[in-house]
Enzyme design. Structure first.
Site, PDB file in Angstrom:
ATOM      1  N   ARG A  50       0.619  -0.831  -0.109  1.00  0.00           N
ATOM      2  CA  ARG A  50      -0.115  -0.209   0.169  1.00  0.00           C
ATOM      3  C   ARG A  50       1.107   1.443  -0.208  1.00  0.00           C
ATOM      4  O   ARG A  50       2.328   1.568   0.811  1.00  0.00           O
ATOM      5  CB  ARG A  50      -0.546  -0.054   1.149  1.00  0.00           C
ATOM      6  CG  ARG A  50      -2.002  -0.637   1.257  1.00  0.00           C
ATOM      7  CD  ARG A  50      -2.976  -0.858   2.254  1.00  0.00           C
ATOM      8  NE  ARG A  50      -2.537  -0.352   4.142  1.00  0.00           N
ATOM      9  CZ  ARG A  50      -2.726  -0.111   5.068  1.00  0.00           C
ATOM     10  NH1 ARG A  50      -4.155   0.724   4.311  1.00  0.00           N
ATOM     11  NH2 ARG A  50      -2.314   0.303   5.921  1.00  0.00           N
ATOM     12  N   SER A  86       7.190  -5.004   7.470  1.00  0.00           N
ATOM     13  CA  SER A  86       6.580  -5.397   9.063  1.00  0.00           C
ATOM     14  C   SER A  86       7.699  -6.898   8.928  1.00  0.00           C
ATOM     15  O   SER A  86       7.159  -8.075   8.156  1.00  0.00           O
ATOM     16  CB  SER A  86       5.620  -5.866   8.080  1.00  0.00           C
ATOM     17  OG  SER A  86       4.643  -5.056   8.427  1.00  0.00           O
ATOM     18  N   ASP A  96       5.366  -2.836  11.197  1.00  0.00           N
ATOM     19  CA  ASP A  96       3.740  -2.568  11.264  1.00  0.00           C
ATOM     20  C   ASP A  96       3.354  -3.461  12.895  1.00  0.00           C
ATOM     21  O   ASP A  96       2.212  -2.308  13.438  1.00  0.00           O
ATOM     22  CB  ASP A  96       3.260  -3.646  10.652  1.00  0.00           C
ATOM     23  CG  ASP A  96       3.462  -5.503  10.869  1.00  0.00           C
ATOM     24  OD1 ASP A  96       4.979  -5.051  11.744  1.00  0.00           O
ATOM     25  OD2 ASP A  96       2.074  -6.106  10.539  1.00  0.00           O
TER      26      ASP A  96
END
Length: 908
Positions: free
Chosen positions: A530, A594, A648
């Site tokens: 994203r 992450s 994350d």
């Protein structure tokens, strides 16, 4: 004249549909906890939860009490692939003094007959499972227990009603007796295990179910009448639990005892009822069973004769004698070809001397009476079939009805009439009618065989799943081991060899509300990538606005080269900047990455190792921020200020910290599993300085890579690990995260199928495919709102043709695996909150944990079990769980904003 006389016995289809609707309403009433006490159709749970599946085998005994004779049976069930069985029986009379005496005499008689049978068959030395067919209404609380509600069929034994008939039989089997030519008491020495109490109707369904697995309805039309069928557990209020199905013994003979059929009962029905042993009871049975139809014919003929319509008005003794006309007479008189000659012969024997017109009229009366019986029986059966179809949510259903009973078997027209009317009333059901062979004997043995099989299967399933049930003592050990590993990761001399890496993030503060500006955030951590634009406002109108776009990362990029991966990321950023019209602005950027990184500062992150299916080459040991900067340079279209590389988990904590200053822990329970928390600088030996706090990214997924939790790893965990992209690594994550739970379930299902406990022992091609069982299916299957029917549909989508029993086992496996994951995750988190409490030196800690991840958010039970476990293992900590709103996007922007704020403060 006869037609006019018997007009009320002729029932149109509209009337039958109305009877069908009335019976459906009675069924619902009988199934409800509050309405059952006043229901006439008692809908008794039989505790028979499963139909034969063809794998039953062994020797079984059955005794059958309920008809004009008592029967003992030996049934051999062969596991030869042909579903064959062998029945040997012996019949014993049921003397009047026994069936109308006292309970002790009745059960002594049953025990004596069984002893005689076992001696004759040389079975006394064997311990055999026994099924007890007891064809009277019983309230059961388990399969091998039943309290008699009321006697029917001319039985009136004292002292048995409201007692458990299985206990009475067991007592009688153990009671000593005087054998012939012996002066002293001897033990019967009968070693049988009474496994099941069975109604003959249920036995009929089970017998036919052994030959035809579509059979889920049993019907008796003989001396008595009754029906049973497989009902969804969720509809049976009288029994705990809503998983699977259970056979319901309707006891439909009492339908109408509350007056529901009074408009259909004729003067002859009322007269017959008044003269019966149980006036006002079993009214439906008195309209349709063979025990009463002959008597009904006699009463009609008597009135017609008295009115001069038959036999020249001469009333013979036979017509005045109750029970003189029997069902066998009615059946003989209705035979098409010999009917008239039979009628003449029978009537002459009864001293009635009929004319030919009399014979035609009498035959017509018999036809109307038996036709009404078939019609009423068809209407009630149609109600059951409709309920079955609606339970299954099918527009059209194929099913089989197993039938037994003298009326159905011996009457020349009954079966044909019944089939025809049922098919007319329920055109949406394709019904096959199968005649049962010794339903009460073979059926009792089949129920016992199924119970025997299920008990053996249950033992093996329990043994398979036992290693997943972690007691509190083991969870405390896990918590203590996690605590020890956290300490190793923080200490300079042990950090290099620690499995829980305790990586410093250089995030040294949480939001204070003054953050503002436009920020870009990148989020890489799964199969999607994203790019976000985040606008943060401070002051009174404090808010966070986000705009984002999602891009897929193809497998060939995930597992290609590092350069290809970062070029793809920059391509996605370019598309987003173009889309938002901000390509010229040099915005501060937070990069949520992450994966385990070792950071030397907030904008430097060296990849320790890939997880979650990524395997891009030339990345491990490299600074991911430098790789991103180089890819931006190669593209040469825009420039960005990369302020922070963010995990994350840290983003999750920061997002919740923006709303709740008490949030100092972040937890991810999704595709992967990880925790971060704010640690006192004085405890972080691998970073200079002792003042303040820093967020530590634990990377706890690698907990256990040194073998410290091998004692709780099962063979299925090992299989999943060996088949993964990173064998031997991330062992804790492989037991707790969404990416692996479905695969653990698949491995267990394969093992259970190999053991013959699932899917009829057949491992389908789809079950062999790694990754077929996604974790989202666990969440769907374990949903409390999901009926087993929908579970079966999910399994069918996966190419797994499951029975109802299979679905229950699959649901149980999913539950055990996800519960263990939540409990292990809770044990790890308990170690963190206990550490925070000790750091603060308080007796009781109040703290908030920010949580993100699909497993936590979407699984129906994971969050509850996790929270309960933390409470159990860290009782001095009051932990609030706060759902994070986009930790990896919003969180990355907030970390960037906090870093910018702290940087500006430092400059000033």
């Amino acid at each position: 004249q006869v037609d006019r006389y018997l007009y009320h016995m002729r029932l149109s289809d509209d009337v039958l549909l109305d009877v069908m609707a009335r019976f459906q309403a009675e069924m619902v009433k009988g199934l409800g906890r509050d309405t059952n006490p006043t229901a006439t159709v008692k809908m008794l749970p039989s505790f028979v939860r499963s139909l034969p599946d063809g794998s039953e085998k062994g020797d079984f005994l059955a005794v059958d009490l309920g008809g004009s004779q008592f029967r003992a049976h030996q049934v051999k069930v062969f596991d030869d692939g042909k579903q064959s069985s062998q029945l040997e029986s012996k019949f014993y009379p049921t003397p009047k003094e026994v069936i109308q005496g006292n309970g002790a005499e009745l059960f002594d008689y049953v025990a004596d007959c069984l002893l005689d049978f076992m001696e004759a068959k040389n079975l006394k030395h064997k311990k055999l499972p026994l099924g007890f067919t007891f064809s009277f209404p019983c309230k059961q609380t388990k399969l091998e227990e039943g309290v008699l509600l009321a006697w029917t069929k001319h039985f009136k034994v004292r002292g048995v009603q409201d007692t458990d008939v299985v206990s009475s039989l067991r007592k009688a089997l153990q009671k000593p007796f005087f054998p012939v030519n012996h002066s002293s008491l001897c033990s019967k020495d009968i070693d049988v295990d009474v496994l099941a109490l069975v109604n003959d109707t249920v036995g009929t369904m089970m017998t036919c179910g052994y030959d035809d697995q579509r059979c889920e309805v049993g019907l008796i039309i003989g001396t008595g009448t009754n029906a049973c069928y497989m009902e969804e557990m969720r509809h049976i209020d009288l029994v705990e639990g809503d998983e699977g199905r259970m056979c319901i013994n309707t006891e439909w003979g009492a339908f109408g005892d509350d007056g529901a059929l009074d408009d259909l009962r004729t003067e002859f029905d009322r007269e017959l009822d008044l003269g019966s042993l149980n006036p006002g009871k079993q009214l439906f049975e008195k309209m349709i069973s063979s025990l009463y139809l002959g008597e009904l014919v006699r009463l009609i003929l008597l009135k017609m004769t008295k009115e001069g319509l038959l036999f020249n008005g001469k009333v013979s003794t036979a017509l005045l004698t109750k029970g003189k006309i029997e069902m066998k007479h009615v059946s003989a008189m209705e035979k098409y070809k010999e009917g008239l000659s039979n009628t003449k012969e029978i009537l002459t024997e009864l001293n009635l001397f009929p004319s030919e017109e009399d014979c035609v009229a009498v035959q017509h009366v018999c036809t109307v009476v038996s036709f009404r019986s078939a019609n009423l029986c068809a209407a009630a059966l149609a109600a059951i079939l409709t309920r079955l179809r609606e339970n299954k949510k099918l527009l059209r259903m194929r099913t089989t009805v197993g039938i037994d009973g003298g009326l159905y078997k011996t009457h020349p027209q009954y079966a044909k009439r019944l089939h025809k009317v049922v098919r007319r009333l329920v055109p949406t059901c394709d019904v096959r009618f199968v005649l049962s062979v010794s339903g009460s004997g073979r059926g009792a043995a089949m129920v016992t065989a199924v119970a025997h099989r299920l008990a053996a299967q249950r033992q093996r399933i329990d043994a398979t799943l036992a290693p997943f049930l972690l007691p509190l003592g083991i969870l405390r050990e896990v918590k203590d081991k996690m605590r020890a590993e956290l300490e190793y990761g923080l200490k300079r001399e042990t950090q290099a060899n620690a499995t829980v890496k305790m990586l410093p993030t250089y995030v040294c503060g949480t939001p204070d509300g003054t953050e503002k500006g436009k920020f870009l955030a990148l989020d890489l951590g799964g199969t999607n990538f994203r790019v976000l634009l985040v606008k943060i406002k401070s002051g009174r109108r404090r808010s966070v606005q986000m705009y984002n776009k999602i891009f897929a990362i193809p497998l060939e990029i995930m597992q290609g080269t590092g350069e290809e991966l970062f070029d793809h990321i920059v391509q996605c950023i370019a598309d987003f900047l173009e889309y938002m019209g901000i390509k010229g602005a040099r915005l501060p950027l937070g990069f949520t990455f992450s994966f385990p990184c070792r950071q030397a500062s907030i904008d430097k992150g060296t990849l320790v190792g890939w997880t979650k299916g990524f395997k891009a080459t030339d990345c491990e040991g490299e600074d991911v921020v430098d790789m991103l900067r180089e890819a931006i340079k190669r593209r040469n279209e825009f420039d960005l200020d990369i302020v922070a590389v963010v995990n994350d988990t840290v983003g999750t904590m920061m997002t919740c910290g923006y709303e709740d200053p008490n949030c100092e822990i972040g937890l991810i329970a999704g595709t992967g599993s990880n925790v971060c928390y704010m640690e006192d600088m004085k405890n972080i030996e691998i970073v200079e300085g002792n003042e303040g706090k820093m967020c530590i990214n634990t990377e706890w997924g690698a907990f256990g890579d040194n073998g410290c939790i091998d004692n709780i790893r099962t063979k299925y965990d090992k299989e999943v690990d060996e088949g993964s992209l990173n064998p031997g690594k991330q062992r804790y994550e492989k037991m707790t995260s969404g990416m692996y739970l479905g695969e653990i379930v698949r491995q267990i299902l394969i093992d259970l199928t190999k053991q013959g406990l699932l899917f009829r022992g057949h491992i389908s091609e789809s079950l062999r495919k790694r990754g077929i069982f996604e974790t989202k299916f666990l969440s769907q299957i374990e949903s409390d709102r999901l009926a087993l029917l929908q579970v079966r549909r999910i399994l069918q989508q996966l190419g797994l043709d499951s029975t109802c029993d299979d679905s229950i086992v699959v649901k149980e496996v999913c539950g055990v695996v996800s519960r263990r994951a939540a409990r292990l995750c809770g044990a790890g988190l308990a170690a963190i909150v206990e550490k925070k409490r000790e750091n603060q030196g308080v007796e009781r800690l109040q703290i908030t944990v920010g949580v993100d991840g699909t497993l936590y958010k979407l699984h129906p039970h994971f969050s509850r079990v996790l929270q309960e476990t933390v409470k159990e293992l860290a009782p001095q900590c009051d932990v609030t769980f706060m759902l994070s709103e986009d930790g990896s996007g919003k969180g990355a922007a907030l970390i960037t904003a906090v870093a910018k704020r702290l940087h500006n403060v430092g400059q000033k």
